[in-house]
Structures are given as structure tokens and as C-alpha cells.
Design a protein around this motif. Structure first.
Motif, short mmCIF file in Angstrom:
data_model
loop_
_atom_site.label_atom_id
_atom_site.label_comp_id
_atom_site.label_asym_id
_atom_site.label_seq_id
_atom_site.Cartn_x
_atom_site.Cartn_y
_atom_site.Cartn_z
N ASP A 123 -8.39 -24.51 -8.71
CA ASP A 123 -8.58 -23.14 -9.14
C ASP A 123 -9.56 -22.96 -10.38
O ASP A 123 -9.93 -24.21 -10.85
CB ASP A 123 -6.83 -22.82 -9.89
CG ASP A 123 -6.10 -22.66 -8.69
OD1 ASP A 123 -6.19 -21.94 -7.55
OD2 ASP A 123 -5.10 -23.26 -8.94
N LEU A 124 -9.85 -21.69 -10.78
CA LEU A 124 -10.75 -21.50 -11.97
C LEU A 124 -9.81 -21.07 -13.00
O LEU A 124 -9.05 -20.13 -12.78
CB LEU A 124 -11.66 -20.45 -11.66
CG LEU A 124 -12.97 -21.22 -10.80
CD1 LEU A 124 -14.12 -20.00 -10.89
CD2 LEU A 124 -13.78 -22.26 -11.37
N VAL A 125 -9.86 -21.70 -14.29
CA VAL A 125 -9.04 -21.31 -15.41
C VAL A 125 -9.87 -21.13 -16.64
O VAL A 125 -11.11 -21.59 -16.73
CB VAL A 125 -7.85 -22.20 -15.55
CG1 VAL A 125 -6.92 -22.48 -14.67
CG2 VAL A 125 -8.31 -23.63 -16.15
N ARG A 126 -9.56 -20.27 -17.66
CA ARG A 126 -10.29 -20.19 -18.75
C ARG A 126 -9.95 -21.34 -19.95
O ARG A 126 -10.94 -21.58 -20.63
CB ARG A 126 -9.92 -18.83 -19.37
CG ARG A 126 -10.27 -17.53 -18.58
CD ARG A 126 -12.06 -17.49 -18.50
NE ARG A 126 -12.52 -16.31 -17.48
CZ ARG A 126 -13.72 -16.15 -17.38
NH1 ARG A 126 -14.48 -17.04 -18.01
NH2 ARG A 126 -14.27 -15.15 -16.71
N LYS A 127 -8.85 -21.86 -19.69
CA LYS A 127 -8.46 -22.89 -20.83
C LYS A 127 -7.59 -23.96 -20.13
O LYS A 127 -6.87 -23.73 -19.56
CB LYS A 127 -7.63 -22.07 -21.92
CG LYS A 127 -7.45 -22.93 -23.40
CD LYS A 127 -7.05 -22.11 -24.33
CE LYS A 127 -6.98 -22.64 -25.71
NZ LYS A 127 -6.18 -21.92 -26.71
N PRO A 128 -8.19 -25.08 -20.54
CA PRO A 128 -7.31 -26.32 -19.88
C PRO A 128 -6.08 -26.47 -20.77
O PRO A 128 -5.61 -26.00 -21.88
CB PRO A 128 -8.19 -27.55 -20.41
CG PRO A 128 -9.37 -27.14 -20.81
CD PRO A 128 -9.09 -25.59 -21.34
N ALA A 129 -4.87 -26.91 -19.76
CA ALA A 129 -3.68 -27.23 -20.62
C ALA A 129 -3.13 -28.72 -20.08
O ALA A 129 -3.69 -29.20 -19.36
CB ALA A 129 -2.73 -26.04 -19.72
#
Length: 811
Positions: A123-129
Motif C-alpha cells: 500500500d501507499l501511506v503518508r506516514k510510517p507506523a
């Protein structure tokens, strides 16, 4: 609106011309070093030069930027992509005035691979977790990375659905494509292509029929219907994507190239063009950027450049895996290599550093590395490790820091050369404009400061080779002006007299000059006793016959005539008085008395005498102040008794007692002993004439000028009209800087004295009067002047007789 000219434009053009032609980030700075704008460039020199080009049509905000820009700083990167990422980091960190600032981190995109799932999703995300997934990035263009992932699915057919797919605990039939019931692997509804394992799976949160269209067009390997096991799915699909995102792009590029050639052979040119574009996109994305990663590490990365006499250190700050800032340091002194420079620099830097990261990356091992690690660990509170990376991304980041250090050395070399040229131009212009005999290497500036006649002080600022020499600045507390008086000319003359006397104090040379005029010096002879006594009897108002002993006298004689004399009279071991200073009328105002006094002081110093007192008429205070005497706040017993007796008998006589403290004059002053090439007086004709009077009196030939504030006009001796330099003249700027420094230093000295005065009373300096007595006196009478005007009988209600006597001895 017409474009304003930046006074730094010529200097900036010279420096920009030597910028590297590599990709990187540039920062425009103002005169205080504040970052005004951050930008990126594929070619730093070309991009930055465009701001200074006359042909460039700059918009309003760029015009405003270039009017304020005083300097430019650059950071070299390996690619334009790195420059873009570093630019974004710096804008967030520095928040420059002329940049568009984003309110959050949504300009970054990361690729997330859910490795915790049996069949990982991408997936594409805006912020790592911190969720156990693997992240790659950051990437600036969401469109670009999304398009790339779509292309990668042609090579590595991974799933894009968000359904939960788990391996069944025992083989179970696969659900039918309609979504109802279960289906056996390889059942009649839709046989799996390829080498499907026919493994039982459980599908949760079903959001589409299975298998979906991606399976049919061969862009998914069908884990939802058990065609692959978790191991084969990871090996055949996910591992390939991970390798690609790590930079191992050879396999994907080879497969796409082969397909592009195949469809081109089949004359399917439209499809071939799409594959060609895909190849270019992947090649661009696969550039190995080191400015940001998902390691999440904090580290300080140091690059060092040692070139000739220049040592420059560049620090790249990596926080949470991103390079967020660059700092550069020009080191003084010399170092043989990077290790020696860092060994000395790092402790100095981290003693005041706001934070210490867990890792320091250095180009080579340094001396006492273990000791430094131990000290940094104590400062941080957790383990700090110093590394010398030899491979991988950290090594490339270190190489980038070193490359920037080398670029900084060259950049600052250009800056130093430009500054040196400007200073040299200014000095040469001064020489020509003022018709000086030599280039003025040492220029001294003078200013007077007071607050409505209180705390009058003077200052001397010093520029050597056009640069301020702060350690040679000197301040003067004016002694000849009473509180409330305002006389800048008189104050200036005192300052210059006290300063320039240091250039004339060569007793042997002055003796030689007087000898050429027929005057010799020596102790008084017995046969001169009658002559000395007769002279003193003829001038009783000036000369005292007290304890007359001819052996105490130092005389100047011309032939058989005594033309000047003075003596030292000892009232006790620690009470030495200079008395009977006399010069024959035809030799006065020529410096003879001044020399006699200084010769006596030199004799006393050789005998290790600590202080010498002298009683004078008030009108002579300025003369003796220039010689180094100051008002005596406390009088010794014998002299104090004599002063009280004289005041009682002759209250109309305004006398003073001064003291010369040898401790104040023992150390040779390097600054005051240096001869200036030019004197700059803050003010116009009046101030300049006052300075010229002092120079004439001391027989010194030092070029002098006055600088008036209103129009920055320069006044020179003998010229009724002022000189007016061009507004962008280097000489004019140099004189203004020197004058402003003298003004600043004078104000600083005055403010310091005012602060001390706020908590200090003159009564504090009177021995025998303690804190409680001082408070009682001030509460009762209000001020020192009021106390002195109070009759003795009133003061005796608070003071003892001995305290009153001490108080009355004061000025």
C-alpha cells in the motif's frame, strides 16, 4: 516599481560564479545569517546565477528577496531527487520567509508492505507506523510511485485487494467465485492457472468476487483461491518488489526491456511506447537517494576538508532517518588531517550542543575515541557510538558530507578573497582620497558619550587591515568634567591626550632632544641650593618651603641656571608627595615640566613606591589627569591634616589632591603603544579641530579626519569643504563601521558605569564609614553633596569625630 540595487550584488556575483555545477540545495541568507529562501537545482551555479542576471524578469517576491540577500549557502547532493527531499526537510526545519510552507507531512509518500500478513499487501501511506510492516521511502511524487508499482505488478504479480487471507488450519475447499459456500482447489468453477498449490485458505472481509480481474489479466497470482503458498507468494512476488525498492532493479528492468522489444517486433508501437515510459519512470525512481530513509536513526555525520591553512567541518544532522539540517564550521588554527581536526573540534562542539544523538559518523578514527564516547554517553544518558562506516548508505552519506566540506572551503575561500579585496580597495581609496603617505593599516575611531552631562566617557575603536580588533578597543572615564557639565570638545581632548601620550613617553629620546637645546637634567647640587630656595621664596603661593632639602630635587639646568625642578617629599613610608613643580617662564608650555614629572615618577617606580600624591590648584586637574593622576578619594594622615588646615585658613582656594597609582600603569599596553596611521573623530569641524590641538601640543604628525553623522561627510584639516564619498564606496562603509563601533563601545561603557552607579555610593569608598552609617547619612541628608554642605555639628549626631575628619578629607 523600480528594482533596488543590493549593495552586496557585486560580491555575490563573484562568489556565485564559483559555485559547483552539481545538483543540490541553495539557501539565500540575510546579513544576520537567517535563511530567507531554500531552493533546489539540478545545476546549482546556473540556477543561483539566474537570480542575479540583469535579463531575468524577477517577480515582486523575488525582487524583495534579492534586496535582502547578503549571502548564499549550498549543499551538494547526488541527484535531483535527493535535492528535492533535502529541500523539503530544510523548509520544514527553517521555515524561511520566502518559501511556501506546508502545515503537515502530507507531501511525503511511503510504500508499506505488511509482512505480518501471511500474504503481504503493498500500500501507499503518508506516514510510517510501528506496526511490524516494512516501509520504503520517502517519495515525493505519489503519482510516480503509484505508476511504478502498477508497472511492477506486470513483473511481480502481487495482490492489491485489502481482504484478509489466511491459511486454513486444515485443507478446506476454496470459496466459489460467487462468494457463497466453499470451493475445492482446482474445482469446476475456475481452474487456477500455473502451478497453483490448491491450498486451503480463509478469506475475510471479502470486497470482490474471487478471483478478480487482476488474476485473469495475469497481474495477481491468486492467493485468494489458494494458487500459491505464503512462501512461494513471498518469493515470487513480494521479494522481487522489496529488492527493487532496495535498489536491486536489474531483474525488473531486464524483464520490462525484453517485453518492450517483443511488442515492438510485433509492431505494437503504442504498447511499446508505454513500456518505454515505464522503463524511464522506474530508472528515475531507482536512483539511490541517501538524504532520507526509513531507518529511523538519529546520527550526526561529519565531513572534514583540510586544504592549506583552511579547515572546514560540515555536519549533516540525521533525525528519524531524514537529513534535516546542515551546519558548517570554519576552524581557526591548523590541523594536519581530518582526525586531528575532529579530535579537537568534537569536544568543543558537544559541550554546548543542545542534543547528542546515539551515533556519530566520522571519516576516520580519532584520538581518544573511547574517552569521547564515554563522555558523550554521560551527556546523553544512553549509549553513544562513534562509527566509521565503510559501506552502505551511511558511508554514502558520509561521502556527501565530505564533498560538501570541500565545496564549503572553496566557497568560503571565494568569500574571504572578496572580503579581502573589498578591504584592500577601501584602504587604497582612503589613501588616495585623503592623500595619506601610506595605506592606513591601523585606524582608530574616537567618540564621546554621556547622559545629560552624567557619566561622560570616551571610547577608542581599532581597525587593523580593515577588520575590528576588539581586544585593542579602549574606554576612558572622563576625569576633567564635573557632573552636569557638557563639553564634548574638552572630553575629546582629554581622551586623545591620555591616549597619545603613550606615543611620546620616551624619556631618553626627550632628554636627548633637550640636550640639543642646551638643557641637561640631574639631581640638584649643593651649590644650587641657594638658587632653588630663592626661586621658591619668590613664588610662595605655588611653591612650599616645607622640609626643604636640596637632595630631593630633580632639576633641569641651562649652563649655570636652573630652569625647572620638582621634588619628592616622604612624609612616611607609604606617604610620598610630589611637590614644588616649577618651570621658568621662558620655558613653559614646551613639555619641560611634563618631562621632569615623568622622570620623577620613573625614579619612584624603580624604588618600588606604590603611589604618589600631589596637591594642585583645581585649574591644573586636566594637566595632571593627562599624566595619569586621578582624584584621591582617601587622603593619608599627614596630607589630610595639611589639606584641612589650608581649607580652614584659605577657604577661597580651590585645591585638589590627586594620586598616581603605579599599579595602573605598570603593564605595557600593546594597543596604546601602537602608532595609528589614521585617526577618525566622530563629529565635524569642531571635534576635528580639538583633536588637531592635541596633536600639535604633543608634536605628533598623525593624519586625522572627522566624520559627521548627518550626511556621512568627511572633514579633513585645511579644507573648508567636506569630502563626500560615493554611497557604495568601500572606503565610506569602512569609516562608517569604525565610527559606529566607537559609538557602540562608548555607549556600552557608559551604560556599565550607570549600572554600577545605581548600586554604589561614593560613601562606599570612604574608610571608617560602614553600611549602616551610610544608610543613616543618605536617609537623613539625601546625597553626598548635601552631606558635605551640612555643618559639622549636625554630622556629629551620626558620625564620630574620626569619621567626620575622614569625610572632610574627601574632595
Amino acid at each position: 516599481m523600480p528594482k533596488k540595487k543590493n549593495p552586496k550584488e557585486a560580491e555575490l556575483k563573484k562568489r556565485v560564479a564559483k559555485l559547483p555545477t552539481k545538483p543540490g540545495v541553495y539557501r539565500w541568507l540575510d546579513a544576520k545569517g537567517t535563511v530567507l529562501y531554500v531552493g533546489k537545482a539540478l545545476n546549482l551555479r546556473k540556477r543561483v546565477t539566474s537570480y542575479l542576471s540583469k535579463e531575468a524578469a524577477l517577480g515582486p517576491w523575488k525582487q524583495s528577496l534579492m534586496e535582502r540577500a547578503a549571502d548564499v549557502s549550498v549543499t551538494v547532493t547526488n541527484s535531483e531527487l535527493e535535492a528535492l527531499i533535502l529541500e523539503t526537510n530544510l523548509i520544514k526545519q527553517k521555515k524561511p520567509k520566502y518559501n511556501v510552507l506546508m502545515k503537515d507531512d502530507k507531501n511525503y509518500v511511503y510504500v508499506r508492505i505488511s509482512l505480518q500478513d501471511p500474504f503481504p499487501r503493498i500500500d501507499l501511506v503518508r506516514k510510517p507506523a510501528e506496526d511490524g510492516a516494512k516501509y520504503f521511502g520517502p517519495y515525493i511524487s505519489a503519482y510516480e510511485i503509484r505508476d511504478t508499482l502498477t508497472l511492477l505488478r506486470r513483473v511481480f504479480p502481487y495482490r492489491t485487494c485489502k481482504m484478509g487471507i489466511e491459511v486454513a488450519s486444515s485443507p478446506t475447499p476454496i470459496p466459489s467465485p460467487s462468494g457463497g459456500g466453499v470451493a475445492k482447489p482446482g474445482g469446476n468453477s475456475l481452474p487456477p492457472p500455473g502451478e497453483g498449490a490448491g491450498m486451503g485458505v480463509i478469506v475475510k472481509n471479502r470486497d470482490r468476487p474471487t478471483p478478480c480481474l487482476d488474476y485473469h489479466i495475469k497481474q495477481c497470482c491468486g492467493p485468494c483461491i489458494g494458487c500459491v503458498t505464503p512462501d512461494t507468494y513471498y518469493r515470487d512476488a513480494i521479494e522481487g518488489v522489496i529488492d527493487f525498492l532496495k535498489g536491486k532493479t536489474e531483474d525488473a528492468l531486464a524483464l520490462l526491456t525484453e517485453r518492450m522489444k517483443a511488442v515492438a517486433r510485433d509492431r505494437k508501437f503504442e504498447q511499446a511506447a508505454k513500456l518505454r515510459d515505464a522503463l524511464q519512470t522506474i530508472q528515475h525512481l531507482s536512483e539511490k537517494q541517501i538524504i532520507s530513509d526509513t531507518s529511523g536513526e538519529d546520527a550526526d555525520v561529519f565531513g572534514v576538508a583540510v586544504e592549506g591553512n583552511r579547515v572546514h567541518v560540515v555536519l549533516l544532522k540525521e533525525r528519524n532517518g531524514k537529513v534535516i539540517d546542515e551546519s558548517s564550521f570554519t576552524l581557526l588554527g591548523h590541523a594536519e588531517n581530518a582526525a586531528e581536526a575532529l579530535t579537537q573540534f568534537l569536544p568543543q562542539y558537544y559541550v554546548d550542543a543542545p542534543d547528542v544523538p546515539p551515533f556519530l559518523l566520522l571519516p576516520e578514527e580519532i584520538g581518544e575515541q573511547n574517552l569521547l564516547e564515554q563522555w558523550l554517553t554521560e551527556r546523553r544518558g544512553t549509549k553513544v557510538t562513534i562509527r566509521v562506516p565503510e559501506r552502505g548508505k551511511k558511508n554514502k552519506l558520509l561521502s556527501l558530507a565530505e564533498e560538501n566540506a570541500r565545496e564549503k572551503v572553496q566557497h568560503f575561500e571565494t568569500s574571504w578573497e572578496a572580503a579581502a579585496r573589498n578591504v584592500e580597495d577601501a584602504l587604497k581609496e582612503l589613501k588616495a582620497a585623503l592623500d595619506l603617505p601610506t595605506v592606513p593599516r591601523r585606524i582608530e575611531g574616537y567618540d564621546i558619550s554621556h547622559l545629560s552631562g552624567t557619566e561622560t566617557v570616551g571610547s577608542m575603536s581599532v581597525f587593523v587591515d580593515g577588520k575590528p580588533k576588539n581586544d585593542q578597543y579602549r574606554s576612558f572615564t572622563i576625569r576633567t568634567i564635573r557632573e552636569g557639565e557638557i563639553d564634548d570638545y574638552r572630553a575629546l581632548k582629554e581622551v586623545l591626550h591620555r591616549r597619545l601620550l603613550h606615543l611620546t613617553h620616551n624619556i631618553r629620546e626627550e632628554e636627548r632632544q633637550w640636550k640639543e637645546r642646551g638643557i641637561a637634567f640631574g639631581k640638584a647640587r649643593k651649590d644650587e641650593a641657594a638658587m632653588i630656595k630663592k626661586i621658591m621664596q619668590n613664588e610662595p603661593e605655588y611653591l612650599s618651603l616645607e622640609k626643604l632639602n636640596v637632595k630631593d630635587f630633580l632639576v633641569a639646568r641651562k649652563g649655570k641656571d636652573v630652569v625647572a625642578f620638582a621634588r619628592l617629599l616622604a612624609h612616611g613610608k607609604n606617604e610620598i608627595e610630589m611637590k614644588s613643580v616649577w618651570v621658568r617662564s621662558d620655558h613653559r608650555h614646551q613639555g619641560l615640566g611634563n618631562l621632569i614629572i615623568r622622570m620623577l615618577l620613573a625614579q619612584a617606580e624603580r624604588k618600588n613606591i606604590k603611589k604618589i600624591y600631589i596637591r594642585i590648584f583645581a585649574k591644573m586637574e586636566e594637566y595632571y589627569t593627562a599624566l595619569g593622576f586621578r582624584i584621591a578619594q582617601v587622603l593619608p594622615p599627614v596630607i589630610g591634616k595639611q589639606v584641612r588646615a589650608i581649607r580652614k585658613k584659605h577657604p577661597e582656594i580651590h585645591g585638589l589632591t590627586m594620586v598616581y597609582l603605579f599599579a595602573e600603569h605598570k603593564k605595557e599596553d600593546v594597543s596604546l603603544g601602537a602608532r595609528p596611521d589614521l585617526l577618525l573623530i566622530d563629529g565635524g569641524k569642531g571635534q576635528l579641530n580639538a583633536a588637531l590641538e592635541v596633536l600639535k601640543e604633543l608634536k605628533l604628525a598623525i593624519p586625522s579626519i572627522g566624520l559627521a553623522k548627518r550626511e556621512e561627510e568627511v572633514f579633513v584639516p585645511g579644507n573648508p569643504r567636506p569630502l563626500v564619498f560615493e554611497k557604495d564606496s568601500p572606503a565610506r562603509f569602512l569609516l562608517m563601521r569604525l565610527r559606529d563601533e566607537a559609538h557602540r563601545f562608548a555607549n556600552q561603557h557608559r551604560e556599565t558605569r550607570l549600572k554600577k552607579r545605581a548600586v554604589f555610593s561614593v560613601l562606599d569608598s570612604i574608610p571608617g564609614i560602614g553600611p549602616q552609617t551610610r544608610v543613616k547619612l543618605l536617609k537623613r541628608f539625601g546625597s553626598l553633596e548635601a552631606i558635605k554642605d551640612t555643618p559639622d555639628e549636625e554630622l556629629l549626631k551620626i558620625l564620630s569625630q574620626s569619621q567626620l575628619t575622614t569625610l572632610r578629607d574627601q574632595r
